[in-house]
Scaffold this motif. Structure first.
Motif, PDB file in Angstrom:
ATOM      1  N   GLY A 198      20.507 -14.414  27.526  1.00 56.14           N
ATOM      2  CA  GLY A 198      20.970 -13.526  28.581  1.00 56.14           C
ATOM      3  C   GLY A 198      19.929 -13.079  29.570  1.00 56.14           C
ATOM      4  O   GLY A 198      20.206 -12.946  30.767  1.00 56.14           O
ATOM      5  N   ALA A 199      18.696 -12.823  29.104  1.00 56.66           N
ATOM      6  CA  ALA A 199      17.673 -12.281  30.000  1.00 56.66           C
ATOM      7  C   ALA A 199      17.109 -13.328  30.952  1.00 56.66           C
ATOM      8  O   ALA A 199      16.497 -12.973  31.954  1.00 56.66           O
ATOM      9  CB  ALA A 199      16.532 -11.668  29.189  1.00 56.66           C
ATOM     10  N   LYS A 200      17.315 -14.609  30.640  1.00 58.32           N
ATOM     11  CA  LYS A 200      16.698 -15.644  31.483  1.00 58.32           C
ATOM     12  C   LYS A 200      17.486 -16.945  31.444  1.00 58.32           C
ATOM     13  O   LYS A 200      16.951 -17.988  31.073  1.00 58.32           O
ATOM     14  CB  LYS A 200      15.259 -15.888  31.038  1.00 58.32           C
ATOM     15  N   PRO A 201      18.769 -16.916  31.823  1.00 57.92           N
ATOM     16  CA  PRO A 201      19.526 -18.169  31.877  1.00 57.92           C
ATOM     17  C   PRO A 201      18.938 -19.103  32.935  1.00 57.92           C
ATOM     18  O   PRO A 201      18.550 -18.674  34.014  1.00 57.92           O
ATOM     19  CB  PRO A 201      20.935 -17.711  32.266  1.00 57.92           C
ATOM     20  N   GLY A 202      18.849 -20.367  32.578  1.00 60.98           N
ATOM     21  CA  GLY A 202      18.326 -21.348  33.535  1.00 60.98           C
ATOM     22  C   GLY A 202      16.863 -21.661  33.358  1.00 60.98           C
ATOM     23  O   GLY A 202      16.349 -22.584  33.986  1.00 60.98           O
ATOM     24  N   TYR A 210      19.367 -10.340  37.892  1.00 61.51           N
ATOM     25  CA  TYR A 210      20.459 -10.858  38.715  1.00 61.51           C
ATOM     26  C   TYR A 210      21.201 -12.076  38.177  1.00 61.51           C
ATOM     27  O   TYR A 210      22.200 -12.479  38.756  1.00 61.51           O
ATOM     28  CB  TYR A 210      19.928 -11.205  40.117  1.00 61.51           C
ATOM     29  N   MET A 211      20.749 -12.679  37.095  1.00 57.94           N
ATOM     30  CA  MET A 211      21.364 -13.931  36.676  1.00 57.94           C
ATOM     31  C   MET A 211      22.260 -13.741  35.459  1.00 57.94           C
ATOM     32  O   MET A 211      21.898 -13.054  34.502  1.00 57.94           O
ATOM     33  CB  MET A 211      20.263 -14.954  36.356  1.00 57.94           C
ATOM     34  N   GLY A 212      23.429 -14.352  35.481  1.00 60.41           N
ATOM     35  CA  GLY A 212      24.334 -14.335  34.341  1.00 60.41           C
ATOM     36  C   GLY A 212      25.294 -13.161  34.356  1.00 60.41           C
ATOM     37  O   GLY A 212      25.149 -12.210  35.122  1.00 60.41           O
ATOM     38  N   THR A 259      24.514 -19.376  24.308  1.00 62.02           N
ATOM     39  CA  THR A 259      24.545 -19.494  25.764  1.00 62.02           C
ATOM     40  C   THR A 259      24.858 -18.146  26.384  1.00 62.02           C
ATOM     41  O   THR A 259      25.292 -17.213  25.712  1.00 62.02           O
ATOM     42  CB  THR A 259      25.604 -20.528  26.202  1.00 62.02           C
ATOM     43  N   VAL A 260      24.605 -18.057  27.687  1.00 62.08           N
ATOM     44  CA  VAL A 260      25.060 -16.926  28.493  1.00 62.08           C
ATOM     45  C   VAL A 260      25.952 -17.511  29.573  1.00 62.08           C
ATOM     46  O   VAL A 260      25.642 -18.556  30.147  1.00 62.08           O
ATOM     47  CB  VAL A 260      23.871 -16.149  29.103  1.00 62.08           C
ATOM     48  N   LEU A 261      27.073 -16.870  29.830  1.00 59.52           N
ATOM     49  CA  LEU A 261      28.039 -17.419  30.766  1.00 59.52           C
ATOM     50  C   LEU A 261      27.751 -16.999  32.200  1.00 59.52           C
ATOM     51  O   LEU A 261      27.335 -15.875  32.464  1.00 59.52           O
ATOM     52  CB  LEU A 261      29.456 -16.993  30.395  1.00 59.52           C
ATOM     53  N   GLY A 262      27.986 -17.932  33.101  1.00 58.16           N
ATOM     54  CA  GLY A 262      28.003 -17.665  34.530  1.00 58.16           C
ATOM     55  C   GLY A 262      29.362 -18.118  35.022  1.00 58.16           C
ATOM     56  O   GLY A 262      30.253 -17.329  35.312  1.00 58.16           O
ATOM     57  N   SER A 263      29.561 -19.427  35.014  1.00 56.44           N
ATOM     58  CA  SER A 263      30.863 -20.015  35.327  1.00 56.44           C
ATOM     59  C   SER A 263      31.664 -20.196  34.046  1.00 56.44           C
ATOM     60  O   SER A 263      31.100 -20.421  32.973  1.00 56.44           O
ATOM     61  CB  SER A 263      30.662 -21.371  36.015  1.00 56.44           C
ATOM     62  N   TYR A 264      32.990 -20.100  34.153  1.00 56.95           N
ATOM     63  CA  TYR A 264      33.853 -20.325  32.997  1.00 56.95           C
ATOM     64  C   TYR A 264      34.401 -21.752  32.943  1.00 56.95           C
ATOM     65  O   TYR A 264      34.885 -22.194  31.906  1.00 56.95           O
ATOM     66  CB  TYR A 264      35.061 -19.381  33.038  1.00 56.95           C
TER      67      TYR A 264
END
Length: 489
Positions: free
Chosen positions: A224-228, A334-336, A288-293
């Protein structure tokens, strides 16, 4: 004696004069150029601000990432201190987004701790894992944590009957020392499970799986703290021992790849999970951490196409509010998506594809107290992982120096002097008491809601305050989906 004081006064005066003239002529810092001596007060006060706010200025419920009420509850729970209070709540009950649990008119008449029922994970693996543990230790590697912290958590987890996730730094003797159940995490760098070329090593996977304590494997796509981006362990924390375990140079930044080279789509993700499960014989899932479903629909369709035996045995869902030992501020901020939005959607999608019973859901992301855990259970989580809750139980003071190797409590520092402050034998019982009292308080919520088992909580048991100042049932905001509805579409 007087001569010594005089000499010190002269030397100190000369130092101040030299500092004065140096700063008058330097050009880099305008504050020091104008205020050559007093300007240093700002430099000294700035890093102290976080500590001053914590103890003197911040209100009980306003500080981030964890406020005083949350930290105090965890510390008292870990110490076994009575949590009863008087007069009334300090919580703003009308604030938008606040939640309430719906009490039953005729609550369950029970006084003992509500015990979660056993759940079996990985029925298609050679060694399924059955556990009744509800709250567990989230992924924290040796390297991110000191050996004393890992030892305390390992022994505390055994006494509490919960599992411990190794994090992406690999399985170590420190994790195994307490005899607790272990979830071995495989990060994008495959530390502990890779060959000399950085590829997944079947021999090392089998060696880890041979330990009876290792119950499952978790493939870490993101957190969660650093997706990508991958894991980050700053050079001061990459000691000789940490480097040897990970197979990397000592005292150089340990930066994991931002994704698995072998996994670029849902099909390859299922291939990788199935490969690990076949090699180890243990249940295997992913974090994982979700952004898009939308990719979850693709994943579920691929599972249906292949058969449920190819499904991940669990999904650990982290929220953007999740913590880390080190990450870029931009990603942290800002991410996730937060767990409050992503967890209901994940559960709903699994239901719609009739995969909810097959794939267990582990929720993670600032779920540190009874309210947070009970909320996640109402939404549909099977288990809850927390990292920072357990850090507080070890004595964390939220100094936010996890990345610097200067943690004042020795939890995330490998510096000998700092680390000696954390005595595992004195801390592991706090870990046990934190779990015990957290489960007890969850039981109180269950009794009041009229259910006898934590996973009987559902979306009808919580209400959320809207922008109008009144509450609405969460079941109205996120109605239960029809099982298999997307298979019929």
């Amino acid at each position: 004696m007087m001569d010594g004081i005089l000499y010190f006064a002269i030397i100190f005066s000369l130092f101040i004069i030299a500092l004065f003239f140096y700063n008058i002529f330097q050009r880099r810092n305008p504050i020091l150029r104008i205020y050559p001596v007093l300007g240093y007060a700002r430099t000294i006060a700035l890093p102290l601000g976080v500590f001053l706010r914590k103890y003197f200025y911040a209100r009980d419920r306003e500080e981030l990432p964890f406020n005083r009420v949350q930290r105090t509850w965890i510390n008292n729970a870990a110490d076994g201190i009575d949590e009863d209070v008087g007069f009334g709540s300090t919580r703003d009950c009308t604030r938008m987004g606040s939640i309430f649990f719906v009490d039953a008119p005729f609550p369950v008449i029970k006084t003992e701790i509500v015990k979660a029922r056993p759940i079996t994970i990985g029925p298609h693996s050679r060694s399924p894992y059955t556990t009744d543990s509800l709250v567990n230790i989230s992924a924290m590697s040796y390297g991110a944590l000191s050996k004393n912290a890992v030892l305390a958590l390992s022994h505390g987890a055994k006494k509490a009957g919960c599992w411990m996730n190794t994090g992406e730094g690999g399985l170590t003797d420190y994790h195994l020392s307490g005899g607790c159940d272990i979830i071995a995490q495989i990060g994008t760098a495959k530390y502990g499970y890779r060959d000399d070329n950085g590829n997944l090593c079947e021999k090392r996977l089998k060696a880890a799986a041979a330990h009876p304590q290792v119950k499952m494997f978790e493939v870490k796509l993101s957190q969660g703290a650093k997706p990508g981006v991958g894991g980050m362990l700053p050079a001061p924390k990459v000691t000789e021992e940490v480097a040897n375990i990970r197979g990397i140079p000592a005292y150089q930044d340990s930066i994991s790849p931002n994704r698995f080279p072998e996994i670029s789509n849902c099909s390859e993700l299922l291939d990788f999970i199935h490969k690990v499960r076949e090699i180890t014989g243990k249940p295997t899932g992913f974090k994982t951490v979700l952004g898009s479903y939308t990719w979850l629909d693709e994943l579920c369709r691929e599972i249906i196409k292949r058969g449920s035996e190819f499904a991940p045995d669990f999904i650990t869902l982290d929220g953007s509010e999740g913590g880390t030992g080190a990450a870029p501020l931009t990603l942290i901020d800002y991410m996730g998506l937060p767990i409050t939005e992503s967890l209901p959607r994940l559960v709903d999608i699994l239901v719609e594809y009739n995969l909810r019973d097959r794939i267990k859901v582990i929720a993670s992301g600032k779920l540190v107290n009874p309210r947070d855990v009970a909320w996640a259970l109402c939404i549909g989580a099977d288990f809850i992982n927390t990292a920072r809750g357990f850090l507080f139980s070890l004595g964390c003071i939220q100094a936010m120096q996890c990345h610097s190797n200067r943690c004042p409590t020795g939890i995330t520092s490998h510096h000998g002097w700092r680390m000696r402050g954390l005595v595992p034998e004195m801390k592991y019982d706090r870990v046990h008491m934190y779990v015990k009292n957290l489960n007890h308080e969850i039981g109180l919520i269950c009794h009041s809601c009229g259910v006898q088992e934590p996973r009987e909580l559902n979306r009808n048991h919580i209400r959320i305050v809207t922008e109008h100042g009144t509450s609405v049932s969460f079941a109205e905001l996120h109605p239960n989906k029809v099982p298999g509805s997307k298979l019929q579409a």
